[in-house]
Write a protein that holds these residues in place. Structure first.
Motif, PDB file in Angstrom:
ATOM      1  N   GLY B 178       0.824  -1.208   0.000  1.00  0.00           N
ATOM      2  CA  GLY B 178       0.000   0.000   0.000  1.00  0.00           C
ATOM      3  C   GLY B 178       0.854   1.252   0.000  1.00  0.00           C
ATOM      4  O   GLY B 178       2.022   1.217   0.367  1.00  0.00           O
ATOM      5  N   GLN B 179       0.227   2.367  -0.405  1.00  0.00           N
ATOM      6  CA  GLN B 179       0.939   3.644  -0.412  1.00  0.00           C
ATOM      7  C   GLN B 179       0.620   4.378   0.883  1.00  0.00           C
ATOM      8  O   GLN B 179      -0.541   4.493   1.286  1.00  0.00           O
ATOM      9  N   LYS B 180       1.661   4.900   1.532  1.00  0.00           N
ATOM     10  CA  LYS B 180       1.497   5.540   2.841  1.00  0.00           C
ATOM     11  C   LYS B 180       0.472   6.686   2.790  1.00  0.00           C
ATOM     12  O   LYS B 180      -0.453   6.724   3.596  1.00  0.00           O
ATOM     13  N   TYR B 181       0.668   7.580   1.842  1.00  0.00           N
ATOM     14  CA  TYR B 181      -0.164   8.795   1.817  1.00  0.00           C
ATOM     15  C   TYR B 181      -1.658   8.444   1.788  1.00  0.00           C
ATOM     16  O   TYR B 181      -2.421   8.865   2.656  1.00  0.00           O
ATOM     17  N   CYS B 182      -2.083   7.663   0.811  1.00  0.00           N
ATOM     18  CA  CYS B 182      -3.517   7.366   0.685  1.00  0.00           C
ATOM     19  C   CYS B 182      -4.035   6.524   1.854  1.00  0.00           C
ATOM     20  O   CYS B 182      -5.077   6.827   2.429  1.00  0.00           O
ATOM     21  N   PHE B 277     -10.490   9.182  -0.819  1.00  0.00           N
ATOM     22  CA  PHE B 277      -9.287   8.598  -1.419  1.00  0.00           C
ATOM     23  C   PHE B 277      -9.481   7.124  -1.769  1.00  0.00           C
ATOM     24  O   PHE B 277      -8.619   6.519  -2.387  1.00  0.00           O
ATOM     25  N   GLY B 278     -10.627   6.566  -1.374  1.00  0.00           N
ATOM     26  CA  GLY B 278     -10.950   5.204  -1.788  1.00  0.00           C
ATOM     27  C   GLY B 278     -10.933   5.097  -3.305  1.00  0.00           C
ATOM     28  O   GLY B 278     -10.567   4.066  -3.869  1.00  0.00           O
ATOM     29  N   MET B 279     -11.301   6.196  -3.983  1.00  0.00           N
ATOM     30  CA  MET B 279     -11.296   6.176  -5.449  1.00  0.00           C
ATOM     31  C   MET B 279      -9.864   6.100  -5.984  1.00  0.00           C
ATOM     32  O   MET B 279      -9.590   5.380  -6.937  1.00  0.00           O
ATOM     33  N   PHE B 280      -8.960   6.832  -5.352  1.00  0.00           N
ATOM     34  CA  PHE B 280      -7.573   6.860  -5.843  1.00  0.00           C
ATOM     35  C   PHE B 280      -6.927   5.475  -5.795  1.00  0.00           C
ATOM     36  O   PHE B 280      -6.094   5.150  -6.625  1.00  0.00           O
ATOM     37  N   ILE B 281      -7.285   4.698  -4.769  1.00  0.00           N
ATOM     38  CA  ILE B 281      -6.660   3.375  -4.662  1.00  0.00           C
ATOM     39  C   ILE B 281      -7.546   2.307  -5.312  1.00  0.00           C
ATOM     40  O   ILE B 281      -7.299   1.109  -5.169  1.00  0.00           O
ATOM     41  N   GLY B 282      -8.597   2.743  -5.999  1.00  0.00           N
ATOM     42  CA  GLY B 282      -9.425   1.813  -6.766  1.00  0.00           C
ATOM     43  C   GLY B 282     -10.225   0.856  -5.920  1.00  0.00           C
ATOM     44  O   GLY B 282     -10.694  -0.163  -6.410  1.00  0.00           O
ATOM     45  N   CYS B 418      -3.103  19.544 -12.363  1.00  0.00           N
ATOM     46  CA  CYS B 418      -2.199  20.362 -11.543  1.00  0.00           C
ATOM     47  C   CYS B 418      -0.876  19.641 -11.302  1.00  0.00           C
ATOM     48  O   CYS B 418       0.124  20.263 -10.977  1.00  0.00           O
ATOM     49  N   GLY B 419      -0.911  18.307 -11.400  1.00  0.00           N
ATOM     50  CA  GLY B 419       0.296  17.511 -11.162  1.00  0.00           C
ATOM     51  C   GLY B 419       0.292  16.808  -9.805  1.00  0.00           C
ATOM     52  O   GLY B 419       1.214  16.054  -9.495  1.00  0.00           O
ATOM     53  N   GLY B 420      -0.731  17.054  -8.991  1.00  0.00           N
ATOM     54  CA  GLY B 420      -0.734  16.471  -7.641  1.00  0.00           C
ATOM     55  C   GLY B 420      -1.971  15.649  -7.322  1.00  0.00           C
ATOM     56  O   GLY B 420      -2.164  15.251  -6.176  1.00  0.00           O
ATOM     57  N   GLY B 421      -2.801  15.376  -8.345  1.00  0.00           N
ATOM     58  CA  GLY B 421      -4.055  14.669  -8.075  1.00  0.00           C
ATOM     59  C   GLY B 421      -3.861  13.161  -7.949  1.00  0.00           C
ATOM     60  O   GLY B 421      -2.747  12.636  -8.048  1.00  0.00           O
ATOM     61  N   GLY B 422      -4.976  12.472  -7.712  1.00  0.00           N
ATOM     62  CA  GLY B 422      -4.954  11.003  -7.734  1.00  0.00           C
ATOM     63  C   GLY B 422      -4.137  10.351  -6.636  1.00  0.00           C
ATOM     64  O   GLY B 422      -3.672   9.230  -6.806  1.00  0.00           O
ATOM     65  N   GLY B 423      -3.939  11.042  -5.523  1.00  0.00           N
ATOM     66  CA  GLY B 423      -3.207  10.427  -4.417  1.00  0.00           C
ATOM     67  C   GLY B 423      -1.704  10.646  -4.489  1.00  0.00           C
ATOM     68  O   GLY B 423      -0.933   9.912  -3.881  1.00  0.00           O
TER      69      GLY B 423
END
Lengths: 116, 521
Positions: B178-182, B277-282, B418-423
């Motif tokens: 898993g990714q820490k941020y999300c 953020f559930g969307m970002f991690i699918g 913007c370059g920072g979306g999607g987690g």
């Protein structure tokens, strides 16, 4: 403006050497903070020289933190300190630096993302 | 200018397609989630022993659950239309950041295990085994996609790259990568109620402070209520609005608009977060769990309407998925959109001339507008196609005298992320964030140079935060990004001197609610 990771910690300084910072440069235990420690961290971060306004911000930050266990809105911190709305930025160059000098622990991923 | 330990792209007059540099971003990867944050979300804490088997099982599960996913994996003909459309490719020159190539990192594994030619003649069809190296490559490059879907606009087959990135992240999560941020943030939503981890008392403290500030500024007691039952509107807004500039100035604006509209409203400490953020991690399950808080809060507070504040991906979840995730919302007033965007709400009032505005309050700025990806390419506002582009601009133009659009190839449905979306909005991905912002920065720089633009407005917390940090790398000032409702807040003249009444709290509640409706109709 500093980039990504926390500022470098100068471990040669005796006061700093005794302290426990996390990998992002935040003090792990906020209770181990003192004015002397604040002065040393401020020197490392090129903040200062410290004035009564700086201290007012630091005490206000710590008061907010201990009240709610979280990072507050910086404008509220300034209001409690009876200072202008953007005082945290003008005095410390950003709220992340103020947070660090105030000896407060890592406020979490999202909060550090929104701290400038 | 901000310091960087990597090369910040130089802004040129045009966005040039770079010469490729193999592997130049192969080192980029976000911090891994701690085991606790993975398990909080229902994933294994660490990489499981039989991870290959589990990953392939998950891929099989996903292709059966989402027909679209398999269609996208099967239908790419490598035409190349998407190659130069990704801001991360344009900013980094890494060929694996061409959308087709990034998708192929997963597609070649799919082909190996789920297609006949791949099973028997892998070398002929570019199919590869799922090895640890492949998994590591996924982790790196699927965290160099902000799921903005600009490439999909240009794909003749309509392949949705975001869905492939989401699937890749879900497969990784399902085997304990898993990714820490999300993941840390989603866990915080479950535990405390919002991404920032602000508990109820902290929210109450902040809102009280805002009331004092607005009163000091205007002499009018505009209220910012929390957990107030029986009101008309529940406002769901990103927690950044409680925490940082310029977000909080937008929140001040929403409150002023509600005040002038004469509607009663509240925020909720339970659903104090629009972001999902559930969307970002699918992860459908996590996205649903985050969404259900909104339903619960709406029912507990007994509201009639739900309005969303300025948050890009939240509006996608709200507009496109909320009803299936957390519906039916048959307990809300069907006369209003379920849910409604704050820009739609303000726009309706403008159509009825219900707001008194002084545009000259924003005369110190010349504005442009950054269309946020999820709003632009995954949602709509109002009742006409393109409303998601027109309505925010109409709101800005109603409160500002000076407005200029950026180049047409960089806005609207072709907007650059913007370059920072999607987690990806984490400091450990600063290099890819700064480089990926290059196309947007180029378009912005051009209108600054040619048209005298001073500020850029946005309706997404991630965009605003990303620009706050990235603008200084390009020699611009972090204060040049503003909230749309911050502009509204500056211009709005408060004509109503008392707080709108809450239906049910006073005698003649029906009359009060009728007045509310009148004010908006």
């Amino acid at each position: 403006m500093s980039v990504a990771a926390g500022p470098a910690i100068d471990h040669r300084q005796p006061v700093i050497k005794a302290l426990d910072f996390d990998e992002h440069g935040f003090l792990r235990d906020p209770k181990k903070w003192s004015r002397n420690i604040a002065k040393r961290i401020a020197e490392m971060d090129d903040v200062g020289p410290m004035t009564p306004d700086h201290w007012a911000i630091l005490y206000s930050l710590r008061e907010h933190y201990f009240a709610n266990n979280t990072a507050p809105l910086m404008a509220s911190v300034c209001r409690t300190a009876h200072l202008p709305k953007y005082a945290v930025h003008s005095l410390f160059g950003g709220c992340r630096r103020a947070w660090r000098v105030a000896g407060l622990p890592n406020p979490g991923e999202e909060a550090t993302t929104y701290m400038t | 200018m901000a310091k960087a330990d990597f090369e910040v792209p130089e802004l040129k007059e045009y966005i040039e397609v770079p010469e490729i540099v193999e592997g130049t971003m192969a080192h980029s990867k976000p911090f891994y989630a701690a085991p606790q944050h993975n398990t909080d979300l229902g994933f294994p804490g660490e990489l499981v022993d039989n991870w290959q088997e589990k990953a392939l099982e998950k891929m099989d599960d996903l292709r059966k659950r989402y027909r679209s996913f398999q269609v996208y994996l099967d239908s790419c003909v490598k035409c190349g239309a998407c190659t130069d459309k990704c801001h991360y490719f344009l900013g980094t020159s890494d060929p694996k950041n061409m959308p087709v190539a990034r998708q192929d990192l997963l597609r070649k594994v799919y082909r190996r295990y789920f297609t006949l030619p791949g099973k028997y003649f892998p070398n002929l069809v570019g199919a590869v085994d799922l090895t640890k190296d492949v998994l590591d490559e996924w982790y790196s490059y699927y965290h160099q996609c902000s799921q903005c879907r600009r490439c999909s606009v240009f794909c003749p087959y309509g392949i949705d790259t975001a869905e492939i990135s989401m699937a890749a992240r879900e497969i990784m999560d399902s085997v304990g990568v898993g990714q820490k941020y999300c993941n840390e943030i989603i866990a915080k939503v479950f535990k405390i109620g919002n991404n920032l981890g602000l508990p109820g008392p902290a929210l109450a403290d902040t809102l009280e402070g805002l009331e004092e500030d607005v009163f000091d500024d205007t002499g009018v007691a505009v209220k910012y209520p929390l957990d107030k039952k029986g009101v008309d509107i529940l406002l769901i807004t990103p927690s950044a609005d409680f925490f940082a500039e310029p977000h909080v100035d937008g929140l001040i604006g929403y409150g002023k608009v509600f005040h002038e509209a004469g509607v009663s409203w509240t925020l909720s400490s339970k659903a104090s977060e629009a972001a999902n953020f559930g969307m970002f991690i699918g992860s459908y399950e996590n996205m649903r769990r985050v969404s259900l808080r909104i339903r619960e809060a709406a029912l507990e507070l007994g509201v009639k309407r739900i309005v969303f504040g300025e948050c890009g991906h939240a509006w996608r979840v709200a507009y496109s998925f909320l009803n299936t995730l957390a519906g039916p919302f048959d307990f809300l007033d069907p006369n209003y959109p379920v849910p409604q965007h704050i820009c739609e709400f303000t726009y309706d009032l403008l159509q009825k001339n219900a707001l008194t505005l002084d545009k000259s309050e924003n005369d110190d700025m010349t504005l442009t507008f950054h269309d946020s990806c999820n709003v632009a390419r995954a949602t709509r506002m109002g009742d006409k196609p393109g409303g998601q582009f027109e309505i925010p601009r109409a709101v800005i133009k109603a409160v500002c005298n000076n407005y200029v659009d950026m180049h047409h190839e960089t806005i609207g449905e072709k907007t650059f992320c913007c370059g920072g979306g999607g987690g990806l909005l984490t400091d450990d991905l600063m290099e890819v964030r700064v480089k990926g912002a290059m196309p947007r920065m180029t378009a912005l720089n051009n209108v600054i140079q040619d048209e005298g633009v001073t500020h850029m407005a946005a309706i997404c917390a991630i965009c605003k935060s990303q620009f706050t940090k990235v603008l200084p790398y390009y020699g611009m000032d972090m204060d040049q990004i503003v909230s749309v409702h911050q502009l509204v807040s500056n211009a709005i003249q408060l004509t109503r001197k008392t707080e709108p009444e809450t239906p049910g709290e006073v005698e003649g509640a029906e009359a009060a609610s009728e007045t509310d409706t009148d004010a908006e109709e």
